[in-house]
Structure formats: C-alpha cells, structure tokens
Design a protein around this motif. Structure first.
Motif, PDB file in Angstrom:
ATOM      1  N   ARG A  29      -9.403  -0.547  -0.524  1.00 56.53           N
ATOM      2  CA  ARG A  29      -9.187   0.226   0.700  1.00 56.53           C
ATOM      3  C   ARG A  29      -9.489  -0.661   1.899  1.00 56.53           C
ATOM      4  O   ARG A  29     -10.395  -1.503   1.862  1.00 56.53           O
ATOM      5  CB  ARG A  29     -10.066   1.479   0.731  1.00 56.53           C
ATOM      6  CG  ARG A  29      -9.701   2.508  -0.320  1.00 56.53           C
ATOM      7  CD  ARG A  29     -10.544   3.764  -0.180  1.00 56.53           C
ATOM      8  NE  ARG A  29     -10.356   4.420   1.102  1.00 56.53           N
ATOM      9  CZ  ARG A  29      -9.390   5.305   1.373  1.00 56.53           C
ATOM     10  NH1 ARG A  29      -8.503   5.613   0.437  1.00 56.53           N
ATOM     11  NH2 ARG A  29      -9.301   5.875   2.561  1.00 56.53           N
ATOM     12  N   ASN A  41       3.344   8.263   9.306  1.00 57.79           N
ATOM     13  CA  ASN A  41       2.777   8.558   7.991  1.00 57.79           C
ATOM     14  C   ASN A  41       3.858   8.950   6.982  1.00 57.79           C
ATOM     15  O   ASN A  41       3.557   9.453   5.907  1.00 57.79           O
ATOM     16  CB  ASN A  41       1.762   9.700   8.098  1.00 57.79           C
ATOM     17  CG  ASN A  41       2.411  10.993   8.561  1.00 57.79           C
ATOM     18  OD1 ASN A  41       3.398  10.966   9.287  1.00 57.79           O
ATOM     19  ND2 ASN A  41       1.856  12.128   8.155  1.00 57.79           N
ATOM     20  N   VAL A  80      -1.574   0.709  10.893  1.00 57.31           N
ATOM     21  CA  VAL A  80      -0.884   1.691  10.056  1.00 57.31           C
ATOM     22  C   VAL A  80       0.296   1.047   9.340  1.00 57.31           C
ATOM     23  O   VAL A  80       0.486   1.224   8.128  1.00 57.31           O
ATOM     24  CB  VAL A  80      -0.412   2.875  10.925  1.00 57.31           C
ATOM     25  CG1 VAL A  80       0.483   3.805  10.119  1.00 57.31           C
ATOM     26  CG2 VAL A  80      -1.619   3.634  11.466  1.00 57.31           C
ATOM     27  N   ARG A  90       0.886   9.814  14.126  1.00 54.19           N
ATOM     28  CA  ARG A  90       1.167  10.499  12.859  1.00 54.19           C
ATOM     29  C   ARG A  90       2.092  11.698  13.063  1.00 54.19           C
ATOM     30  O   ARG A  90       3.111  11.824  12.380  1.00 54.19           O
ATOM     31  CB  ARG A  90      -0.143  10.950  12.218  1.00 54.19           C
ATOM     32  CG  ARG A  90       0.043  11.677  10.884  1.00 54.19           C
ATOM     33  CD  ARG A  90      -1.294  11.901  10.208  1.00 54.19           C
ATOM     34  NE  ARG A  90      -2.227  12.607  11.076  1.00 54.19           N
ATOM     35  CZ  ARG A  90      -3.549  12.549  10.943  1.00 54.19           C
ATOM     36  NH1 ARG A  90      -4.086  11.793  10.012  1.00 54.19           N
ATOM     37  NH2 ARG A  90      -4.330  13.226  11.761  1.00 54.19           N
ATOM     38  N   TRP A 124      -3.154   7.895   5.845  1.00 55.36           N
ATOM     39  CA  TRP A 124      -4.271   7.202   6.462  1.00 55.36           C
ATOM     40  C   TRP A 124      -5.101   8.168   7.305  1.00 55.36           C
ATOM     41  O   TRP A 124      -4.598   9.170   7.826  1.00 55.36           O
ATOM     42  CB  TRP A 124      -3.781   6.035   7.308  1.00 55.36           C
ATOM     43  CG  TRP A 124      -2.586   6.366   8.152  1.00 55.36           C
ATOM     44  CD1 TRP A 124      -1.281   6.309   7.786  1.00 55.36           C
ATOM     45  CD2 TRP A 124      -2.584   6.828   9.508  1.00 55.36           C
ATOM     46  NE1 TRP A 124      -0.468   6.693   8.817  1.00 55.36           N
ATOM     47  CE2 TRP A 124      -1.233   7.007   9.882  1.00 55.36           C
ATOM     48  CE3 TRP A 124      -3.574   7.083  10.442  1.00 55.36           C
ATOM     49  CZ2 TRP A 124      -0.860   7.449  11.163  1.00 55.36           C
ATOM     50  CZ3 TRP A 124      -3.217   7.515  11.705  1.00 55.36           C
ATOM     51  CH2 TRP A 124      -1.867   7.691  12.051  1.00 55.36           C
ATOM     52  N   ASN A 180       0.057   4.246  -0.113  1.00 48.92           N
ATOM     53  CA  ASN A 180      -0.591   5.400   0.498  1.00 48.92           C
ATOM     54  C   ASN A 180      -0.151   5.566   1.944  1.00 48.92           C
ATOM     55  O   ASN A 180      -0.259   4.641   2.751  1.00 48.92           O
ATOM     56  CB  ASN A 180      -2.111   5.236   0.437  1.00 48.92           C
ATOM     57  CG  ASN A 180      -2.839   6.361   1.142  1.00 48.92           C
ATOM     58  OD1 ASN A 180      -2.368   7.489   1.162  1.00 48.92           O
ATOM     59  ND2 ASN A 180      -3.980   6.045   1.722  1.00 48.92           N
ATOM     60  N   THR A 181       0.362   6.742   2.298  1.00 49.04           N
ATOM     61  CA  THR A 181       0.762   7.008   3.680  1.00 49.04           C
ATOM     62  C   THR A 181      -0.226   7.933   4.384  1.00 49.04           C
ATOM     63  O   THR A 181      -0.082   8.188   5.579  1.00 49.04           O
ATOM     64  CB  THR A 181       2.164   7.655   3.730  1.00 49.04           C
ATOM     65  OG1 THR A 181       2.124   8.902   3.009  1.00 49.04           O
ATOM     66  CG2 THR A 181       3.202   6.738   3.110  1.00 49.04           C
ATOM     67  N   ALA A 217      -3.282   0.054   6.473  1.00 50.19           N
ATOM     68  CA  ALA A 217      -4.682   0.478   6.522  1.00 50.19           C
ATOM     69  C   ALA A 217      -4.822   1.878   5.944  1.00 50.19           C
ATOM     70  O   ALA A 217      -3.931   2.720   6.090  1.00 50.19           O
ATOM     71  CB  ALA A 217      -5.192   0.446   7.960  1.00 50.19           C
ATOM     72  N   ASP A 218      -5.949   2.141   5.299  1.00 45.26           N
ATOM     73  CA  ASP A 218      -6.226   3.461   4.744  1.00 45.26           C
ATOM     74  C   ASP A 218      -6.919   4.367   5.755  1.00 45.26           C
ATOM     75  O   ASP A 218      -6.868   5.594   5.623  1.00 45.26           O
ATOM     76  CB  ASP A 218      -7.106   3.330   3.504  1.00 45.26           C
ATOM     77  CG  ASP A 218      -6.407   2.553   2.396  1.00 45.26           C
ATOM     78  OD1 ASP A 218      -5.576   3.153   1.698  1.00 45.26           O
ATOM     79  OD2 ASP A 218      -6.683   1.347   2.263  1.00 45.26           O
ATOM     80  N   ALA A 219      -7.577   3.773   6.728  1.00 45.84           N
ATOM     81  CA  ALA A 219      -8.258   4.539   7.770  1.00 45.84           C
ATOM     82  C   ALA A 219      -8.300   3.689   9.031  1.00 45.84           C
ATOM     83  O   ALA A 219      -8.353   2.453   8.962  1.00 45.84           O
ATOM     84  CB  ALA A 219      -9.668   4.930   7.334  1.00 45.84           C
ATOM     85  N   ASN A 243       0.851  -1.188   0.000  1.00 41.73           N
ATOM     86  CA  ASN A 243       0.000   0.000   0.000  1.00 41.73           C
ATOM     87  C   ASN A 243       0.885   1.236   0.000  1.00 41.73           C
ATOM     88  O   ASN A 243       1.445   1.590   1.033  1.00 41.73           O
ATOM     89  CB  ASN A 243      -0.928   0.010   1.218  1.00 41.73           C
ATOM     90  CG  ASN A 243      -1.867   1.212   1.201  1.00 41.73           C
ATOM     91  OD1 ASN A 243      -2.124   1.786   0.154  1.00 41.73           O
ATOM     92  ND2 ASN A 243      -2.371   1.588   2.359  1.00 41.73           N
TER      93      ASN A 243
END
Length: 591
Positions: free
Chosen positions: A281, A352, A311, A346, A73, A70-71, A315-317, A68
């Motif tokens: 997601r 993140n 994290v 974060r 989250w 994407n950081t 995970a996206d959220a 993933n």
C-alpha cells in the motif's frame, strides 16, 4: 441500461501506421534544419525527456501486471498533535471531517504516550474507522494501548520508521517494531510498518533519490527485523510506504509506479512470491517542500496537481494539507478546501473509475522504467556504502546538495515558483505578521521558497517601518549557503566594477546578513561569533545567558544598529544607487 446496444471496437484502419523513423523525418522537415536536440527536456534529475514517444518505445520495457488495480483510494486529512497534548481537539475535528467527505484520518503524534486512545475509541471506533498514526518512540506501548480499548481489531496503519527518522537506540526500536508486528499479525486491515519516504521529498530530494532511499530503508527492515517471533513474510506483509508529493506531475506519477515495480524486484531478491509485492500500500501526502507563504493561494493549485498525480500513479490513500499550513494555525476554511479537493477529484472528475490509467502511455511507461532503473542505481550505491543507517551521512549530504542546487536555480530564475520568484503579486497584503513569522521557531526554513520569502518579507517590513518611522533599520540573518546563492545571483546583475569589489570584500566561511535602511541596501559579512555578540546587544540579552539563540530577524533604531555594526567589526559593502526594493526587484528578475 439493459437496452443499451454494445459498443463497437474503435478502428482507425483508414489511417496509415507510422513508424518512429517516419515521425522523426517529419519533425526534421518541420524544423527546417534546426537541431532536434533543442526539443529535448533535460531535467534536474538527469532524465532526458524526448519531444515525442511512439509505441515502439514500449518494446523491451518490462510488461508486468497492472500497477495498482485498486480504484477506491482514501481521502485522509492529517492532524498534528503536539507534546503533552491528549489530542481531544484533533479527535473532534477528525470526527467532524469523517461526516464531511473524509474516508480516514491521519494523526501525527509528537507525544504518543499522552494521546488519549480511550477518548479516540469513543469518538472514532477503532474497529471501523481507518486511522493512521505517526509516532517517533514508544510504538509497541502505543499499539498495546490501542488494543487494550477492547476493540475487535484495528483499521489503518502505524508510521514508525526509526531508520529514516534517525531515532536513537535503533536496536531497541527494532525490538519495538517486532512487537508491533506480532501484536497486529492477525489484523489484515492494519499495516504495522509504514516507511517515512516523505522525509526525502520534504527536503528537496529528486524523485530518483526518493525511490532509492526508501528502498534502502526497506532493506534494513527486511534484513534486521525477521526473528524467531516474526518471519520475513510477516515483515513484508506489514509494509506500507508513505511518499511526499511535489508538483512535477508526470514524474510523481512515474515515481509511485516505479516504487511498486521495484518493491516486487526487492521482494523477489528475498525469495518472496509476487503476491506479497502486490499487497503493498502507498500513502501519499502533499509535501512541505513546494509550499509558499507568498501568494499562498497558488498552493491550492500545487496540491491539486500533486493529488491528481498520486491518484493516477496508484496511491491507496492521499492526504492534502491546507494551503496556509506554513504560516497559519489550523482553521476551518483552509481545512475544508483541502478535504474537498480529493472529493471533487473522485466525485466530479471521476478519477476513481479507472484503474492504472497511466498503463500503456508511451511516455509514462518509458518514464516509469527510467525512474525505476535510476532509483535502483541510487539504492545500490547506498547499499555499497554500508546501507542504512550506516550511510545516513551520505544520504543527508546528497539531499543537501540537491536542495542547494534547487535554491540556486530558483535564485537565478531557472526554476520557477509562481507567485514567489516569478509572476509575483506586487500589491500582496499579508494576512499574517511577517516579523512574528520570521522569528517563529516553527517557521519551516527547509522549503524551496524560503530564501526568496525571507527577502520579500524583510523588505515588506522595512517599507512598513519607513512609513511609520524613517529612522528604523533591520538585519536579517540569511545563513551561509542560502545567502551565498542569493549573492551570486545578485552579482550577475551589478555593473562589473561593483561586482568585482563585492567579490573581493567577501571572506570565506562567514555568515551573511542583509542590512536595510530607508536610504540604501548594504550587504554585510560577519563570523558566527560576531553575529552572536551583535544579536545579544540588539536584543539586550546578558552575555552570561547560555541558551540564547540569535533570531533570524533583528530590529532596532538606526543609530544603535550602525553603532553595533561598527563595534563588532562587520565588513560592509554598500550597493551604491540601489535601495532595498531595488535589490529585491533585481533578485526576483523584475528589473
């Protein structure tokens, strides 16, 4: 900075490269003849964790893309909205949370039809606020109401999973889902089909079971939702997975990474491109299974571990529950701590700033592969049994079996819950009413710590009563399976003669209760009918009252209790020489 010189690549050429065989030889030498197998960790999931991993462990493992990238989250507090509740209070709390560190909001709606979406849009503009909604019925009507507010679009997701949640009239619910996907197909920032994988985590399922069962649910939708109105690609694009988190740190990281890998495998089997799998997601929420009412501030430590795992696992959220949610109503103190935890991870821990930090770890890459293989095997077994929902009985039975095994491990001390069955606080003062909590229908009895909590809380009430009035007694209904495990652990601590006598007095297939008096502890056995009649007498409920459900906790004066026990034929076994506190102490390993 512009004048900062570029960093040089690190080099450790002065150190010799060692093979796995060389490391194993060194371990054999250091152990001085001891068995290396003693260093292995055999987990309840059936995974054997080795004492060390080497780069050679990566050979033969799938080398795919980043799990993933994407950081960014999202931190999403959860707000439960009860039946017939318009949700105004929850919406106001959510609006405040968004000004104090939250990035999005998740509403769990008991009654979606009652929820005031107009007020929601006024306080949290739907086109710009990331919002998740969990509903059990009426999904299409609810989404139509959201869109009718005049918003240009929706951001967030809908969790409506009739397969996992066993919603009646599945054909009608699937039609509702098709409508939802059709209504939102032009909304790229809204996921219309979120699976309730947290259901399996909150019932004690292993990470392997969670992976396999979620894939089985996903397959049902991939098979049954496509139609003339909704294509297979649109169904896949609508997917999001909600997972529950437990404190087994590395396994939770591996679980999320394995889910992404297997999602790609599943979509490949349906002929969909790799890009479709990359769009998945994952919404991760701390679970109820690991939460306790004893020494409850330890829950803060558990959710920290769980959130970090989410994290780092990609995970996206994330949604962090307040540490006291099991026994307290929502309050500002615990909600603020829960909301700030992801903010600290974060802003202060910098979690993140690195994408897929587990990538390349010899241990985590190996573990991810093991969990993926075992999870796929569970998925195939469910499919062979007819898939979901046909095989839901098999799924629930396997969850029940694993939960009972964990109860037993907790009862005998093999599995530790800090503050509950080990390292207790003997001076703990409860900031809630134990009697009211045990009697409450909302008290979650599906958690790992529940059997230990019942004993501890019942004993605490017993000693409180003894100080006030020495002629009081209590009966606590523990349940067939739960009390059997507690009984077995206690039998191992009794002298042999008493243990044999207790075994001989225990009839099969009956309910068990713990009877406490100021003088001694008594274990008793009664059939369900016996206990039901007994409870009516103690609670002074008429025999013709049809809706009476015996409460978990019964209290009365000692004479009434003893008379009722004798009248209804309970079989008693007195644990000679042990007070109720002695029983509890032995069960908790303190004596």
């Amino acid at each position: 900075m512009a004048d900062t010189p570029p960093s040089s690549p690190l080099s450790f050429s002065e150190f010799d490269s060692l093979s796995t065989a060389a490391w194993q030889e060194r371990i054999r030498r250091d152990l001085k003849g001891a068995d290396q197998a003693a260093l292995e960790w055999h987990t309840p999931e059936g995974i054997v964790v080795q004492p060390f991993y080497h780069r050679e462990a990566l050979e033969g493992l799938p080398q795919g893309q980043m799990m993933n990238p994407n950081t960014q989250w999202l931190n999403m507090p959860t707000y439960a909205v009860g039946p017939a509740d318009k949700g105004h209070r929850a919406i106001e709390l959510a609006a405040e949370a968004l000004t104090r560190g939250a990035d999005g909001i998740y509403f769990e709606l008991t009654d979606a039809a009652a929820f005031d979406v107009t007020f929601l849009h006024e306080r949290l503009p739907l086109a710009t606020t990331y919002i998740g909604y969990a509903v059990r019925i009426g999904a299409a009507g609810f989404v139509e109401r959201l869109l009718a507010t005049g918003t240009a679009g929706l951001r967030g997701f809908l969790r409506f999973d009739p397969v996992t949640d066993h919603t009646p009239d599945l054909a009608h619910q699937l039609a509702d889902l098709r409508t939802v996907i059709s209504l939102t197909r032009q909304l790229p920032e809204f996921r219309a089909l979120t699976l309730n994988g947290a259901f399996f985590a909150n019932r004690g399922g292993t990470v392997i079971q969670q992976i396999g069962f979620v894939l089985a649910a996903a397959t049902t939708y991939l098979e049954q939702l496509p139609s003339a109105e909704v294509s297979l690609a649109e169904v896949a694009a609508a997917f999001q997975m909600q997972v529950g988190l437990n404190p087994n740190y590395f396994f939770e990281i591996g679980k999320l990474r394995a889910l992404r890998r297997l999602w790609a495998t599943l979509l490949h089997a349906y002929g969909l491109p790799t890009e479709a799998a990359q769009a998945l997601r994952i919404f991760a929420a701390t679970s109820t299974w690991s939460q306790t009412t004893l020494d409850p501030h330890t829950n803060l430590l558990r959710v920290t571990t769980e959130t970090m795992a989410a994290v780092l696992g990609g995970a996206d959220a994330v949604s962090v529950a307040p540490f006291d949610r099991i026994y307290q109503s929502p309050n500002e103190f615990s909600s603020r701590l829960a909301r700030n935890l992801p903010v600290i991870l974060r802003e202060e821990a910098g979690l993140n700033r690195v994408a897929d930090p587990a990538a390349g770890s010899y241990y985590l890459e190996t573990l991810t592969d093991q969990l993926a293989r075992e999870g796929w095997a569970v998925f195939q077994r469910v499919e062979a049994a007819g898939g979901l929902p046909t095989a839901i009985g098999l799924v629930l039975q396997e969850l029940h079996s694993v939960a009972q095994t964990q109860f037993q491990r907790i009862a005998n001390g093999e599995q530790i819950i800090v503050g509950t069955n080990r390292f207790q606080n003997p001076q703990e003062q409860f900031d809630y009413n134990p009697k009211r909590l045990l009697r409450s229908k909302e008290f979650d009895s599906t958690r790992a710590a529940y059997p230990s909590e019942v004993l501890r809380l019942a004993t605490a009430m017993h000693f409180q009563r003894r100080e006030k009035k020495r002629r009081r007694a209590a009966v606590v209904l523990l349940g067939t399976h739960t009390n059997q495990l507690i009984l077995e652990s206690f039998l191992r601590l009794l002298p042999q003669q008493e243990s044999l006598a207790l075994k001989a007095s225990h009839p099969e297939g009956t309910l068990s209760v713990l009877f406490s008096t100021p003088e001694a502890a008594t274990l008793m056995y009664a059939t369900p009918d016996q206990f039901g009649h007994f409870a009516r007498v103690v609670c002074r409920v008429p025999v013709d009252e049809p809706d009476f459900i015996p409460p978990t906790l019964l209290t009365a004066d000692l004479a009434t209790m003893q008379e009722a026990v004798s009248l209804f034929g309970f079989r008693e076994f007195n644990v000679e020489g042990y007070s109720t506190e002695d029983v509890l102490a032995r069960l908790q390993g303190r004596r």
